[in-house]
Design an enzyme around this catalytic site. Sequence first.
Site, short mmCIF file in Angstrom:
data_model
loop_
_atom_site.label_atom_id
_atom_site.label_comp_id
_atom_site.label_asym_id
_atom_site.label_seq_id
_atom_site.Cartn_x
_atom_site.Cartn_y
_atom_site.Cartn_z
NE ARG A 160 -2.98 -0.18 3.16
CZ ARG A 160 -4.17 -0.72 2.90
NH1 ARG A 160 -5.06 -0.04 2.23
NH2 ARG A 160 -4.46 -1.93 3.34
CE1 TYR A 164 -10.45 -5.36 3.92
CE2 TYR A 164 -9.83 -3.61 2.41
CZ TYR A 164 -9.74 -4.91 2.84
OH TYR A 164 -8.90 -5.77 2.18
CB CYS A 188 -28.28 -5.03 -8.09
SG CYS A 188 -28.69 -4.33 -9.69
CD GLU A 189 -24.78 -7.05 -3.38
OE1 GLU A 189 -25.07 -6.96 -2.18
OE2 GLU A 189 -24.75 -8.13 -4.01
C1 LIG Z 1 -0.39 -7.96 1.97
C2 LIG Z 1 0.95 -8.28 2.43
C3 LIG Z 1 1.96 -7.31 2.44
C4 LIG Z 1 1.72 -5.88 2.06
O1 LIG Z 1 0.92 -5.22 2.99
P1 LIG Z 1 0.73 -3.64 2.85
O2 LIG Z 1 -0.14 -3.29 3.99
O3 LIG Z 1 0.09 -3.39 1.56
O4 LIG Z 1 2.08 -3.01 2.97
C5 LIG Z 1 3.23 -7.69 2.82
N1 LIG Z 1 3.50 -8.97 3.19
C6 LIG Z 1 2.55 -9.92 3.20
C7 LIG Z 1 2.92 -11.30 3.61
C8 LIG Z 1 1.25 -9.62 2.83
O5 LIG Z 1 0.32 -10.57 2.85
#
Ligand SMILES: *Cc1c(COP(=O)(O)O)cnc(C)c1O
Length: 418
Positions: free
Chosen positions: A276, A320, A346-347
Amino acid sequence: MTNFTLKNSALHAENVALSQIAAEFNTPCYVYSKAALTQAFTSFKAGLVGTNHLVCFAVKANPNIAILNVFAKLGAGFDIVSGGELARVLAAGGDPKKIVFSGVGKNAEEMRAALSAGIFCFNVESASELARLNNVAGEMGKIAPVSLRVNPNVDAKTHPYISTGLKNNKFGVAFEEAIAVYEAAAAMPNIAVHGVDCHIGSQITELAPFIEALDLILGLVDKLETKGIPISHIDVGGGIGITYSDEAPPAFTTYAKAILDKINKRNVKLLFEPGRALVGNAGVLLTKVEYLKPSAKNSDAKNFAIVDAAMNDLMRPALYDAFHNIVAVKPRVGAAETYEIVGPVCESGDFLGHDRNLNLAEGDLLAIMSAGAYGMSMASNYNTRGRAAEIMVDGDKCHVIRQREKIADLFALETCLK
Ligand SMILES: *Cc1c(COP(=O)(O)O)cnc(C)c1O
């Protein structure tokens, strides 16, 4: 989101007006800024200069091969969770020797593909997975490099669906069992123990949970060393949050310094798995207002703005209850109204934002901000809606990095009974 700014009262991605992108490529579409991707990666690395480290972009946050290619050219590694993501990274020019493979359910075929590619490390999540990996590697005459993903039972203080480091989550090997599983691993002929891994959740906006987890991991590393199981890398996972509205996550350099202070000149390579943080604020979802549906006169019902993007394009609000800022591409002067921003699916859960103050007319364009992570990657064809196009802006140029799906493609793999 400094690469998405108003210029002459119109929202731009770098030097390109979003209205021009909508006119050329239609809506809904995702628009990414190459400069924002580059800046996110380089600023993540800035606090790590001079240290032995590898930043592995978590592919699931945004797997488009053009995005992976931008990061690969900057020297990134990749954190994958499936054979499909492995294929994408290789197609995007990623270096297999910089790939870590996470996930609780790797199948034998995925293990074979990753062993053939020669990945850096498997992040093994259970004793059963370890035994299977040993067998698969044995059949291929290979040695599988592994870390155990250890579950430190730390509260990441994030949404329950994206918290992964508590003992009642499905992820990782329980902290209390880690030593025993490492001893088993060390005794397996086709397994080489290389590291320790943990990932406690996503959209984490405080340092404390990261540090609490790292303290536990370092204690484990020390214990393993006394048992004759040396550890050459520590993977601290991903999870660092971004600003969607008023969150104030630690700066990358602050986060890096806190981790490096704890590592304190130990001779280990440090791995990071941000997803992210590298893409979230590098993309927006561009959508058009189809209809305005004002509340009935003198009622307390809501005003709806029905837009052409929906939960199938951006699932985070429905899944979320996540907040995304929603802004007009060409803000109008005059009084705003309060709108529910909803899609055509449609939700009743198909909303993109609640109670937004905007001055809107039908046909207006809106940008749903901070949509670069877990946007397109979670998109579906629900309601037989083709997935959106993806555009990457680089200065004053636009590149189509994924075409809009065509309706005929959506049922091309289906067959009626004869
Ligand atoms: C999803 C995930 C990430 C990345 O998470 P972010 O919050 O997007 O930084 C890193 N390592 C593992 C094992 C994940 O499942």
